[in-house]
Motif scaffolding. Sequence first.
Motif, PDB file in Angstrom:
ATOM      1  N   ASN A   6      -4.287  26.214  50.563  1.00 40.69           N
ATOM      2  CA  ASN A   6      -5.060  26.842  51.621  1.00 40.69           C
ATOM      3  C   ASN A   6      -6.104  25.818  52.066  1.00 40.69           C
ATOM      4  O   ASN A   6      -7.119  25.611  51.399  1.00 40.69           O
ATOM      5  CB  ASN A   6      -5.729  28.110  51.099  1.00 40.69           C
ATOM      6  N   ASN A   8      -8.340  25.668  54.473  1.00 38.98           N
ATOM      7  CA  ASN A   8      -9.711  26.120  54.740  1.00 38.98           C
ATOM      8  C   ASN A   8     -10.504  26.296  53.450  1.00 38.98           C
ATOM      9  O   ASN A   8     -11.712  26.096  53.417  1.00 38.98           O
ATOM     10  CB  ASN A   8      -9.707  27.416  55.541  1.00 38.98           C
ATOM     11  N   LYS A   9      -9.819  26.670  52.394  1.00 41.99           N
ATOM     12  CA  LYS A   9     -10.444  26.850  51.092  1.00 41.99           C
ATOM     13  C   LYS A   9     -10.649  25.496  50.393  1.00 41.99           C
ATOM     14  O   LYS A   9     -11.641  25.287  49.707  1.00 41.99           O
ATOM     15  CB  LYS A   9      -9.524  27.753  50.260  1.00 41.99           C
ATOM     16  N   ARG A  10      -9.732  24.577  50.626  1.00 46.29           N
ATOM     17  CA  ARG A  10      -9.725  23.294  49.920  1.00 46.29           C
ATOM     18  C   ARG A  10     -10.696  22.270  50.530  1.00 46.29           C
ATOM     19  O   ARG A  10     -11.301  21.482  49.806  1.00 46.29           O
ATOM     20  CB  ARG A  10      -8.302  22.750  49.971  1.00 46.29           C
ATOM     21  N   LYS A  11     -10.823  22.265  51.859  1.00 49.16           N
ATOM     22  CA  LYS A  11     -11.593  21.228  52.553  1.00 49.16           C
ATOM     23  C   LYS A  11     -13.023  21.067  52.035  1.00 49.16           C
ATOM     24  O   LYS A  11     -13.462  19.946  51.781  1.00 49.16           O
ATOM     25  CB  LYS A  11     -11.602  21.483  54.056  1.00 49.16           C
ATOM     26  N   GLU A  39     -18.890  28.171  44.687  1.00 50.02           N
ATOM     27  CA  GLU A  39     -18.543  29.054  45.803  1.00 50.02           C
ATOM     28  C   GLU A  39     -17.032  29.142  46.024  1.00 50.02           C
ATOM     29  O   GLU A  39     -16.554  30.129  46.585  1.00 50.02           O
ATOM     30  CB  GLU A  39     -19.234  28.581  47.080  1.00 50.02           C
ATOM     31  N   SER A  40     -16.305  28.115  45.610  1.00 47.70           N
ATOM     32  CA  SER A  40     -14.840  28.183  45.721  1.00 47.70           C
ATOM     33  C   SER A  40     -14.367  29.115  44.609  1.00 47.70           C
ATOM     34  O   SER A  40     -15.107  29.412  43.680  1.00 47.70           O
ATOM     35  CB  SER A  40     -14.216  26.796  45.537  1.00 47.70           C
ATOM     36  N   ASP A  41     -13.143  29.560  44.702  1.00 44.62           N
ATOM     37  CA  ASP A  41     -12.666  30.378  43.581  1.00 44.62           C
ATOM     38  C   ASP A  41     -11.690  29.598  42.706  1.00 44.62           C
ATOM     39  O   ASP A  41     -10.895  30.162  41.982  1.00 44.62           O
ATOM     40  CB  ASP A  41     -12.074  31.707  44.058  1.00 44.62           C
ATOM     41  N   TYR A  42     -11.815  28.272  42.759  1.00 43.72           N
ATOM     42  CA  TYR A  42     -11.003  27.438  41.883  1.00 43.72           C
ATOM     43  C   TYR A  42     -11.621  27.409  40.487  1.00 43.72           C
ATOM     44  O   TYR A  42     -12.846  27.363  40.344  1.00 43.72           O
ATOM     45  CB  TYR A  42     -10.921  26.002  42.414  1.00 43.72           C
TER      46      TYR A  42
END
Length: 127
Positions: A6, A8-11, A39-42
């Motif tokens: 994804n 948008n999530k990765r950038k 803030e990311s969900d990684y």
Amino acid sequence: MMSQINLNKRKPVWVALSDLFLDTDVTRYYENIVRVCVESDYSPEEIRLILFDEVAPAVSKNLLSVAGEWSGFDKGWLIEEIIRGIRRKKPFFGFLNKWTKTIGIKHYLKEHWSVLEPRIVALRDGA
């Protein structure tokens, strides 16, 4: 693999982690890197893999430059460079990726990651 990412999530994670490869005191970017990663969900393990397998091969050569980038990578260039590296395994990119994982850059990254990971975990746990 690209279809599974994804963008948008990765950038934001790519951009934040790329600050570790600037030709300056990168510890001043720790707070922002930690914030973006939280803030990311990684998971921390996923972030580590993004750092070592996606970001490092694209920008680690900056650490070898006599006059490397110190003010921040152009976001458009950075994102395209990472995507290009993921999409095709150029011989040089493959070599650089292997070098990144096996020589000095790996030690360099482990040093920073050993500081960043506990901070990410602590903020996620609310400590």
